[in-house]
Design a protein around this motif. Structure first.
Motif, PDB file in Angstrom:
ATOM      1  N   TYR A 232       0.806  -1.222   0.000  1.00  0.00           N
ATOM      2  CA  TYR A 232       0.000   0.000   0.000  1.00  0.00           C
ATOM      3  C   TYR A 232       0.837   1.270   0.000  1.00  0.00           C
ATOM      4  O   TYR A 232       0.555   2.206  -0.779  1.00  0.00           O
ATOM      5  N   PRO A 233       1.896   1.396   0.838  1.00  0.00           N
ATOM      6  CA  PRO A 233       2.650   2.662   0.841  1.00  0.00           C
ATOM      7  C   PRO A 233       3.278   3.011  -0.499  1.00  0.00           C
ATOM      8  O   PRO A 233       3.565   4.177  -0.761  1.00  0.00           O
ATOM      9  N   LEU A 234       3.492   2.007  -1.362  1.00  0.00           N
ATOM     10  CA  LEU A 234       4.095   2.277  -2.666  1.00  0.00           C
ATOM     11  C   LEU A 234       3.092   2.864  -3.649  1.00  0.00           C
ATOM     12  O   LEU A 234       3.484   3.475  -4.646  1.00  0.00           O
ATOM     13  N   MET A 235       1.811   2.656  -3.399  1.00  0.00           N
ATOM     14  CA  MET A 235       0.799   3.036  -4.368  1.00  0.00           C
ATOM     15  C   MET A 235       0.745   4.538  -4.604  1.00  0.00           C
ATOM     16  O   MET A 235       0.434   4.998  -5.699  1.00  0.00           O
ATOM     17  N   LYS A 236       1.038   5.331  -3.574  1.00  0.00           N
ATOM     18  CA  LYS A 236       0.992   6.779  -3.735  1.00  0.00           C
ATOM     19  C   LYS A 236       2.073   7.283  -4.676  1.00  0.00           C
ATOM     20  O   LYS A 236       2.040   8.438  -5.110  1.00  0.00           O
ATOM     21  N   ARG A 237       3.029   6.428  -5.011  1.00  0.00           N
ATOM     22  CA  ARG A 237       4.094   6.803  -5.940  1.00  0.00           C
ATOM     23  C   ARG A 237       3.741   6.475  -7.373  1.00  0.00           C
ATOM     24  O   ARG A 237       4.343   7.032  -8.307  1.00  0.00           O
ATOM     25  N   VAL A 238       2.796   5.558  -7.594  1.00  0.00           N
ATOM     26  CA  VAL A 238       2.543   5.061  -8.950  1.00  0.00           C
ATOM     27  C   VAL A 238       1.119   5.301  -9.434  1.00  0.00           C
ATOM     28  O   VAL A 238       0.851   5.187 -10.630  1.00  0.00           O
ATOM     29  N   THR A 239       0.184   5.611  -8.545  1.00  0.00           N
ATOM     30  CA  THR A 239      -1.204   5.781  -8.962  1.00  0.00           C
ATOM     31  C   THR A 239      -1.876   6.869  -8.137  1.00  0.00           C
ATOM     32  O   THR A 239      -1.468   7.139  -7.001  1.00  0.00           O
ATOM     33  N   PHE A 240      -2.886   7.487  -8.730  1.00  0.00           N
ATOM     34  CA  PHE A 240      -3.675   8.484  -8.005  1.00  0.00           C
ATOM     35  C   PHE A 240      -4.754   7.842  -7.141  1.00  0.00           C
ATOM     36  O   PHE A 240      -5.571   8.546  -6.554  1.00  0.00           O
ATOM     37  N   TRP A 241      -4.739   6.509  -7.047  1.00  0.00           N
ATOM     38  CA  TRP A 241      -5.757   5.792  -6.288  1.00  0.00           C
ATOM     39  C   TRP A 241      -5.183   5.029  -5.087  1.00  0.00           C
ATOM     40  O   TRP A 241      -5.596   3.898  -4.822  1.00  0.00           O
ATOM     41  N   PRO A 242      -4.273   5.604  -4.313  1.00  0.00           N
ATOM     42  CA  PRO A 242      -3.785   4.866  -3.142  1.00  0.00           C
ATOM     43  C   PRO A 242      -4.888   4.635  -2.112  1.00  0.00           C
ATOM     44  O   PRO A 242      -4.841   3.670  -1.352  1.00  0.00           O
ATOM     45  N   GLN A 243      -5.894   5.509  -2.090  1.00  0.00           N
ATOM     46  CA  GLN A 243      -7.011   5.342  -1.156  1.00  0.00           C
ATOM     47  C   GLN A 243      -7.801   4.067  -1.469  1.00  0.00           C
ATOM     48  O   GLN A 243      -8.354   3.437  -0.563  1.00  0.00           O
ATOM     49  N   LEU A 244      -7.836   3.680  -2.743  1.00  0.00           N
ATOM     50  CA  LEU A 244      -8.498   2.426  -3.111  1.00  0.00           C
ATOM     51  C   LEU A 244      -7.749   1.236  -2.524  1.00  0.00           C
ATOM     52  O   LEU A 244      -8.359   0.301  -1.990  1.00  0.00           O
ATOM     53  N   TYR A 245      -6.432   1.265  -2.613  1.00  0.00           N
ATOM     54  CA  TYR A 245      -5.628   0.174  -2.055  1.00  0.00           C
ATOM     55  C   TYR A 245      -5.724   0.137  -0.532  1.00  0.00           C
ATOM     56  O   TYR A 245      -5.718  -0.942   0.068  1.00  0.00           O
ATOM     57  N   LEU A 246      -5.812   1.314   0.076  1.00  0.00           N
ATOM     58  CA  LEU A 246      -6.015   1.341   1.518  1.00  0.00           C
ATOM     59  C   LEU A 246      -7.351   0.696   1.874  1.00  0.00           C
ATOM     60  O   LEU A 246      -7.457  -0.034   2.859  1.00  0.00           O
ATOM     61  N   GLY A 247      -8.371   0.949   1.053  1.00  0.00           N
ATOM     62  CA  GLY A 247      -9.676   0.331   1.276  1.00  0.00           C
ATOM     63  C   GLY A 247      -9.617  -1.181   1.170  1.00  0.00           C
ATOM     64  O   GLY A 247     -10.264  -1.895   1.952  1.00  0.00           O
ATOM     65  N   LEU A 248      -8.846  -1.691   0.217  1.00  0.00           N
ATOM     66  CA  LEU A 248      -8.697  -3.142   0.081  1.00  0.00           C
ATOM     67  C   LEU A 248      -8.088  -3.748   1.340  1.00  0.00           C
ATOM     68  O   LEU A 248      -8.479  -4.841   1.765  1.00  0.00           O
TER      69      LEU A 248
END
Length: 406
Positions: A232-248
């Motif tokens: 999850y912490p990597l997602m904010k570097r590659v996508t504008f949807w890190p909140q979606l991954y946090l939800g998962l």
């Protein structure tokens, strides 16, 4: 008193770098440190001597070296005193952690966010939905439900702390650049990366101990969530949807609570419940991300707050409606009665509508307040399920009495 003279002043314009020599606070005899900063909002400098330039709190974007304090921009309007300006920036040590814990343990408690229990609540509440819906479905004993709620509560407390440690290890460089996160233990140097990894090992071991109290199906299902938590912490570097991954990651308990109670998963119930939780996370974490949108934009961190921009209210209205819809579907699949739809569905919808109507996305304090308020959204959903369980018990007792009379 607190600052040395400003040097190398340049014309002010957006994203312009300036060099300051700044001194630490509290009269500590520490050499000044030369830092390079970029500001989102700057104001035109007055052509006057350094002694007439004043500092005002603003958004610090980038710093080559940063400590436990924040710097403020300067402007032509003076605050009442420079000291008062900096009092607003210096982290307060009013947390109960400083009062009740030994000083050596405080950084680890802060690393696990023990002073901010809202994250534990947001992780725990979807677990309670799934557990109590399973109780409603199978009419399970109250003692079993209480035991499982307690077990998942301990697990949420531990794993939320572990998730924060993982997040801070990945983000230690980014955290130094964002005003709100500069004081985190790893970013500030209070905890070294090696110490944090050792602490993480203890957290995961404790979490594994809790997980092994469940049945084998639930152990396997629970263990699969670690991969999502880790990336999850990597997602904010590659996508504008890190909140979606946090939800998962944060709503995995909606899938786990039911089989922990019954031994198998009723996907027709738990999947809509899981999707409702994901939509809920997109709402509250987008509000949360608006606190840092200026910093994130400047340093290249992505978020739904930046993606949605001025359309945030419209997007979050869609996700709020989606959450309510998925809750309704889960209720239908589990044969719930009117208490669930009145409180968990309608009540949640009204509360989310109030949040989105009143939130000010440009006010950091209000965004934080609305984010924390989402605890009550989860409690509303849980309250509706519990009320429906009570309604079902009362109706069953009445039916039994009528049968005995006949």
């Amino acid at each position: 008193m607190f600052l040395s003279r400003l040097r190398n002043l340049k014309a002010s314009k957006p994203y312009n770098f300036k060099i300051f020599r700044v001194a630490l606070l509290d009269n500590k005899k520490i050499p000044c440190t030369t830092c390079s900063y970029s500001f989102i909002y700057t104001r035109k400098l007055r052509n006057s001597s350094n002694s007439n330039l004043y500092l005002r709190l603003s958004h610090v974007i980038r710093a080559q070296r940063i400590s436990h304090w924040q710097i403020a921009t300067y402007s032509s309007t003076a605050p009442s005193t420079v000291e008062e300006t900096f009092k607003k920036n210096v982290p307060e040590r009013s947390s109960w952690l400083y009062t009740y814990l030994p000083p050596k343990l405080v950084p680890y408690a802060l690393l696990a966010r023990l002073d901010k229990p809202i994250g534990t609540w947001l992780l725990y509440l979807p677990c309670t939905w799934s557990i109590t819906m399973a109780t409603y479905h199978a009419q399970l004993p109250v003692s079993q439900t209480i035991y499982m709620l307690t077990l998942f509560g301990v697990g949420a407390f531990i794993m939320r702390g572990a998730g924060c440690t993982i997040n801070d290890l990945w983000d230690k460089k980014i955290d130094k650049l964002v005003e709100r996160t500069q004081n985190r233990p790893i970013a500030s140097g209070a905890v070294t990366p090696f110490q944090a990894i050792t602490f993480l090992g203890l957290q995961l071991s404790a979490g594994l101990t809790v997980l092994t109290q469940l049945n084998y199906y639930s152990i396997i299902l629970g263990a699969t969530s670690l991969s999502i938590v880790s990336i999850y912490p990597l997602m904010k570097r590659v996508t504008f949807w890190p909140q979606l991954y946090l939800g998962l990651a944060f709503n995995w308990g909606a899938l786990l609570g039911w089989p922990a109670m019954i031994g198998n998963n009723e996907w027709s119930v738990t999947l809509p419940l899981y999707f409702a939780g994901i939509c809920w996370t997109l709402v509250y974490d987008t509000i949360y991300a608006h606190q840092d949108k200026g910093f994130d934009s400047a340093i290249g961190v992505k978020s739904t707050a930046l993606l949605f921009g001025d359309n945030t209210r419209l997007w979050l209205s869609f996700f709020s409606g989606s959450m309510v819809t998925f809750l309704f579907i889960a209720g239908q699949m589990n044969d719930h009665n009117w208490p669930f739809y009145s409180i968990s569905v309608l009540g949640t919808g009204i509360h989310l509508a109030w949040q989105l109507r009143t939130v000010n996305f440009d006010d950091v304090v209000d965004c934080d307040r609305k984010f924390r308020n989402n605890k009550w959204v989860g409690v509303l959903v849980l309250s509706g399920i519990l009320a429906d369980i009570a309604w079902k018990v009362v109706n069953n007792d009445q039916s039994t009495n009528v049968s005995e009379i006949d």
